[in-house]
Write a protein that holds these residues in place. Sequence first.
Motif, PDB file in Angstrom:
ATOM      1  N   ALA B  32      -8.367 -49.404  11.922  1.00 49.76           N
ATOM      2  CA  ALA B  32      -8.915 -49.237  10.462  1.00 49.76           C
ATOM      3  C   ALA B  32      -8.537 -50.413   9.811  1.00 49.76           C
ATOM      4  O   ALA B  32      -9.571 -51.013   8.924  1.00 49.76           O
ATOM      5  CB  ALA B  32      -8.210 -47.923   9.960  1.00 49.76           C
ATOM      6  N   LEU B  33      -7.356 -50.880  10.094  1.00 55.29           N
ATOM      7  CA  LEU B  33      -7.054 -52.387   9.252  1.00 55.29           C
ATOM      8  C   LEU B  33      -7.933 -53.441   9.634  1.00 55.29           C
ATOM      9  O   LEU B  33      -8.384 -54.169   8.747  1.00 55.29           O
ATOM     10  CB  LEU B  33      -5.731 -52.615   9.530  1.00 55.29           C
ATOM     11  CG  LEU B  33      -4.824 -53.592   8.992  1.00 55.29           C
ATOM     12  CD1 LEU B  33      -4.712 -53.266   7.413  1.00 55.29           C
ATOM     13  CD2 LEU B  33      -3.528 -53.738   9.590  1.00 55.29           C
ATOM     14  N   TYR B  34      -8.428 -53.618  10.951  1.00 57.70           N
ATOM     15  CA  TYR B  34      -9.316 -54.782  11.196  1.00 57.70           C
ATOM     16  C   TYR B  34     -10.750 -54.544  10.979  1.00 57.70           C
ATOM     17  O   TYR B  34     -11.359 -55.171  10.250  1.00 57.70           O
ATOM     18  CB  TYR B  34      -9.078 -54.588  12.899  1.00 57.70           C
ATOM     19  CG  TYR B  34      -7.921 -55.214  13.760  1.00 57.70           C
ATOM     20  CD1 TYR B  34      -7.087 -55.669  12.714  1.00 57.70           C
ATOM     21  CD2 TYR B  34      -7.963 -55.161  14.928  1.00 57.70           C
ATOM     22  CE1 TYR B  34      -5.776 -56.237  13.411  1.00 57.70           C
ATOM     23  CE2 TYR B  34      -6.794 -55.854  15.513  1.00 57.70           C
ATOM     24  CZ  TYR B  34      -5.827 -56.212  14.865  1.00 57.70           C
ATOM     25  OH  TYR B  34      -4.778 -56.740  15.641  1.00 57.70           O
ATOM     26  N   ARG B  36     -11.801 -52.769   8.023  1.00 59.10           N
ATOM     27  CA  ARG B  36     -11.817 -52.808   6.759  1.00 59.10           C
ATOM     28  C   ARG B  36     -11.371 -54.440   6.461  1.00 59.10           C
ATOM     29  O   ARG B  36     -12.133 -54.792   5.560  1.00 59.10           O
ATOM     30  CB  ARG B  36     -10.993 -51.915   6.013  1.00 59.10           C
ATOM     31  CG  ARG B  36     -10.915 -50.548   6.325  1.00 59.10           C
ATOM     32  CD  ARG B  36     -12.347 -50.045   5.620  1.00 59.10           C
ATOM     33  NE  ARG B  36     -12.075 -49.681   4.230  1.00 59.10           N
ATOM     34  CZ  ARG B  36     -12.471 -50.366   3.310  1.00 59.10           C
ATOM     35  NH1 ARG B  36     -13.332 -51.387   3.373  1.00 59.10           N
ATOM     36  NH2 ARG B  36     -12.117 -50.010   1.876  1.00 59.10           N
ATOM     37  N   ALA B  37     -10.835 -54.829   7.346  1.00 61.05           N
ATOM     38  CA  ALA B  37     -10.568 -56.550   7.019  1.00 61.05           C
ATOM     39  C   ALA B  37     -11.722 -57.194   7.239  1.00 61.05           C
ATOM     40  O   ALA B  37     -12.278 -58.253   6.326  1.00 61.05           O
ATOM     41  CB  ALA B  37      -9.538 -57.079   7.791  1.00 61.05           C
ATOM     42  N   GLU B  40     -14.111 -56.755   4.373  1.00 66.34           N
ATOM     43  CA  GLU B  40     -13.632 -57.508   3.206  1.00 66.34           C
ATOM     44  C   GLU B  40     -13.844 -59.057   3.285  1.00 66.34           C
ATOM     45  O   GLU B  40     -14.345 -59.569   2.504  1.00 66.34           O
ATOM     46  CB  GLU B  40     -12.245 -56.921   2.975  1.00 66.34           C
ATOM     47  CG  GLU B  40     -11.753 -57.685   1.748  1.00 66.34           C
ATOM     48  CD  GLU B  40     -11.980 -57.107   0.378  1.00 66.34           C
ATOM     49  OE1 GLU B  40     -12.261 -55.959   0.391  1.00 66.34           O
ATOM     50  OE2 GLU B  40     -11.587 -57.650  -0.646  1.00 66.34           O
ATOM     51  N   PHE B  41     -13.434 -59.629   4.391  1.00 63.51           N
ATOM     52  CA  PHE B  41     -13.191 -61.034   4.843  1.00 63.51           C
ATOM     53  C   PHE B  41     -14.264 -61.587   5.568  1.00 63.51           C
ATOM     54  O   PHE B  41     -14.102 -63.047   5.993  1.00 63.51           O
ATOM     55  CB  PHE B  41     -11.717 -61.238   4.736  1.00 63.51           C
ATOM     56  CG  PHE B  41     -10.678 -60.756   3.941  1.00 63.51           C
ATOM     57  CD1 PHE B  41     -10.606 -61.455   2.575  1.00 63.51           C
ATOM     58  CD2 PHE B  41     -10.074 -59.789   4.309  1.00 63.51           C
ATOM     59  CE1 PHE B  41      -9.579 -60.996   1.772  1.00 63.51           C
ATOM     60  CE2 PHE B  41      -9.033 -59.335   3.243  1.00 63.51           C
ATOM     61  CZ  PHE B  41      -8.831 -59.736   2.223  1.00 63.51           C
ATOM     62  N   GLU B  44     -13.716 -64.612   8.578  1.00 63.71           N
ATOM     63  CA  GLU B  44     -12.316 -65.210   8.424  1.00 63.71           C
ATOM     64  C   GLU B  44     -11.472 -64.158   8.884  1.00 63.71           C
ATOM     65  O   GLU B  44     -10.397 -64.579   9.559  1.00 63.71           O
ATOM     66  CB  GLU B  44     -12.134 -65.003   6.763  1.00 63.71           C
ATOM     67  CG  GLU B  44     -11.971 -66.731   6.207  1.00 63.71           C
ATOM     68  CD  GLU B  44     -11.526 -66.823   4.764  1.00 63.71           C
ATOM     69  OE1 GLU B  44     -10.442 -67.118   4.531  1.00 63.71           O
ATOM     70  OE2 GLU B  44     -12.478 -66.299   4.037  1.00 63.71           O
ATOM     71  N   ALA B  45     -11.738 -62.872   8.561  1.00 63.61           N
ATOM     72  CA  ALA B  45     -10.839 -61.796   9.330  1.00 63.61           C
ATOM     73  C   ALA B  45     -10.666 -61.833  10.816  1.00 63.61           C
ATOM     74  O   ALA B  45      -9.926 -61.447  11.194  1.00 63.61           O
ATOM     75  CB  ALA B  45     -11.364 -60.436   8.586  1.00 63.61           C
ATOM     76  N   LEU B  48      -8.534 -64.359  11.961  1.00 61.34           N
ATOM     77  CA  LEU B  48      -7.291 -64.015  11.558  1.00 61.34           C
ATOM     78  C   LEU B  48      -6.901 -63.224  12.685  1.00 61.34           C
ATOM     79  O   LEU B  48      -5.599 -63.181  13.488  1.00 61.34           O
ATOM     80  CB  LEU B  48      -7.297 -63.297  10.474  1.00 61.34           C
ATOM     81  CG  LEU B  48      -5.739 -63.516   9.481  1.00 61.34           C
ATOM     82  CD1 LEU B  48      -5.648 -65.035   9.032  1.00 61.34           C
ATOM     83  CD2 LEU B  48      -6.072 -62.727   8.292  1.00 61.34           C
ATOM     84  N   ILE B  49      -7.834 -62.148  13.131  1.00 67.70           N
ATOM     85  CA  ILE B  49      -7.367 -61.078  14.057  1.00 67.70           C
ATOM     86  C   ILE B  49      -6.955 -62.050  15.507  1.00 67.70           C
ATOM     87  O   ILE B  49      -6.223 -61.643  16.358  1.00 67.70           O
ATOM     88  CB  ILE B  49      -8.494 -60.146  14.368  1.00 67.70           C
ATOM     89  CG1 ILE B  49      -8.353 -59.526  13.080  1.00 67.70           C
ATOM     90  CG2 ILE B  49      -8.401 -59.348  15.613  1.00 67.70           C
ATOM     91  CD1 ILE B  49      -9.602 -58.549  13.048  1.00 67.70           C
ATOM     92  N   SER B  51      -6.239 -65.102  16.002  1.00 69.55           N
ATOM     93  CA  SER B  51      -4.886 -65.919  16.000  1.00 69.55           C
ATOM     94  C   SER B  51      -3.574 -64.994  16.019  1.00 69.55           C
ATOM     95  O   SER B  51      -2.557 -65.559  16.620  1.00 69.55           O
ATOM     96  CB  SER B  51      -4.967 -66.876  14.839  1.00 69.55           C
ATOM     97  OG  SER B  51      -4.557 -66.107  13.676  1.00 69.55           O
ATOM     98  N   VAL B  52      -3.553 -63.693  15.194  1.00 65.66           N
ATOM     99  CA  VAL B  52      -2.363 -63.295  15.349  1.00 65.66           C
ATOM    100  C   VAL B  52      -2.467 -62.263  16.710  1.00 65.66           C
ATOM    101  O   VAL B  52      -1.074 -62.541  17.238  1.00 65.66           O
ATOM    102  CB  VAL B  52      -2.555 -61.925  14.398  1.00 65.66           C
ATOM    103  CG1 VAL B  52      -1.657 -60.842  14.309  1.00 65.66           C
ATOM    104  CG2 VAL B  52      -2.528 -62.445  12.836  1.00 65.66           C
ATOM    105  N   ASN B  53      -3.456 -62.072  17.466  1.00 65.91           N
ATOM    106  CA  ASN B  53      -3.511 -61.134  18.751  1.00 65.91           C
ATOM    107  C   ASN B  53      -2.880 -62.336  19.609  1.00 65.91           C
ATOM    108  O   ASN B  53      -2.285 -62.015  20.760  1.00 65.91           O
ATOM    109  CB  ASN B  53      -4.576 -60.764  18.811  1.00 65.91           C
ATOM    110  CG  ASN B  53      -4.683 -59.289  18.359  1.00 65.91           C
ATOM    111  OD1 ASN B  53      -3.712 -58.646  18.719  1.00 65.91           O
ATOM    112  ND2 ASN B  53      -5.506 -58.831  17.477  1.00 65.91           N
ATOM    113  N   ARG B 121     -10.381 -58.560  19.152  1.00 69.80           N
ATOM    114  CA  ARG B 121      -9.137 -57.885  19.322  1.00 69.80           C
ATOM    115  C   ARG B 121      -8.519 -57.821  20.589  1.00 69.80           C
ATOM    116  O   ARG B 121      -7.413 -57.963  20.823  1.00 69.80           O
ATOM    117  CB  ARG B 121      -9.460 -56.247  18.788  1.00 69.80           C
ATOM    118  CG  ARG B 121      -7.980 -55.399  18.839  1.00 69.80           C
ATOM    119  CD  ARG B 121      -7.974 -54.087  19.388  1.00 69.80           C
ATOM    120  NE  ARG B 121      -8.577 -54.269  20.637  1.00 69.80           N
ATOM    121  CZ  ARG B 121      -7.167 -54.313  21.857  1.00 69.80           C
ATOM    122  NH1 ARG B 121      -6.289 -54.799  21.399  1.00 69.80           N
ATOM    123  NH2 ARG B 121      -7.918 -54.212  22.990  1.00 69.80           N
TER     124      ARG B 121
END
Lengths: 163, 160
Positions: B32-34, B36-37, B40-41, B44-45, B48-49, B51-53, B121
Motif C-alpha cells: 500500500a505504501l509503495y 500510494r507513493a 503521489e510522487f 521519483e517514488a 526511491l523504492i 534504492s531502498v530495496n 520492488r
Amino acid sequence: MFKQPDGGPVSPASVEEKHERGVPILLQQIRRFYEELARVHGKRGLDHIRRVSAEYGNELLARARKRVKENDVQSVGLYVVRIFNNIDVDGELVEFGPDRVTVRCQQCPYPFTSTEVCEAHTTMERVIVEGLGDDLTYTVERSIPGGDDVCDHVIARRKGGRS
Amino acid sequence: MIRLPESIDYEEVPIEKRYRAATRALSARIGALYRRAVDEFGDEALELIRSVNRRHARDLARDLCEGGGPRDAGAAALCLARLLDLVGMDGEVLELSPACARISVESCPFGISSPELCEARTTLESEFVRSLADDLHVEIEKCAALGDESCQFRIDRVSR
C-alpha cells in the motif's frame, strides 16, 4: 511455505524462528522506506506516511470492530496489545484503569530514529483506537526516538467522556 | 511480547497465527505504501523504492547467507528461497543447478498490479542474488502483476 524440487522445505526453521527473523525484515523494509521518503520529500513525505497509515488503519478498523465487543478503554487497550504481540514487541502493560491504559515498550521493533516518522506511522493505531470509541484517544507519551528509554502508548478516555 | 498482569483475561494467539497475520499485514502495508507513493510522487517514488530495496538486499545477503559454500545459481536460489520463506511467502524452487535455477512464488503478498512497481520492488530479490555473486543474473519470467498465475524468478550464471 517454500518447497525444494523434491518437495521438502527449503528451511528447517521452526515457526518461532521464522517469526523472530522474518518479521523484523519486513519492519526494517518499512522503516527504511519511511526514512528515505522523509529525507527526500520532507513534510510531503511525512504527510504521505500519515495518509497511508490512516487508510490502513481504517481498513483494519472494520475487522477490529468485530473483534472488540466493548468500546471501553480496557478492551481497546487489549486490542492494541494484540497488534503489538503479532509483531513481537517486547514490553508490558503498566497501567490498566477504566480511563487509561498504558502499554510500555522496551524497544522500537522498526526501530524508528525520528519522532516525526514514529508519529506519522502510529497514525494507524490512532485511527483504530479513535475509530473504536469516539471518546477515546491514542498518544505516544514517551518515545525512544524522542530520547526516552521506553515508549509509552497510552489509550485514554477523552476528558468529559463517558466512564 | 507484552507482559500482562495475571488478573487480566487475555486470549493468547498461537505463534503460527501471529506469524501469518504479521507477515501478511506487513507485506500488505509495504504494498500500500509503495502504490500510494507512486500515485503521489510518480517515477521519483519508483527510484526511491529501488534504492531502498537495493540497500536492504545487500544487508540481508550479508546477514542471511554469510559463510562459505558455492555461489552458483542453485546455491543463490536456495538462499533467496529461504529469505522469501522467512517473510511468509509460499512457493517452490522449480529447478536447481549450478548454471540455472528457477523459483516460483504463489501470489504477490504486496498486492502489486503494476509491472513498473513490480520491477522496482523486485530490486530486492535481484540485488540480493547479485550480492551473493556478481556473475548471477535474475530475470522475472512470470509476473502476477502482468496477469500470470504466479511470479517466477530465473537465476542464470552469466559468463564474463
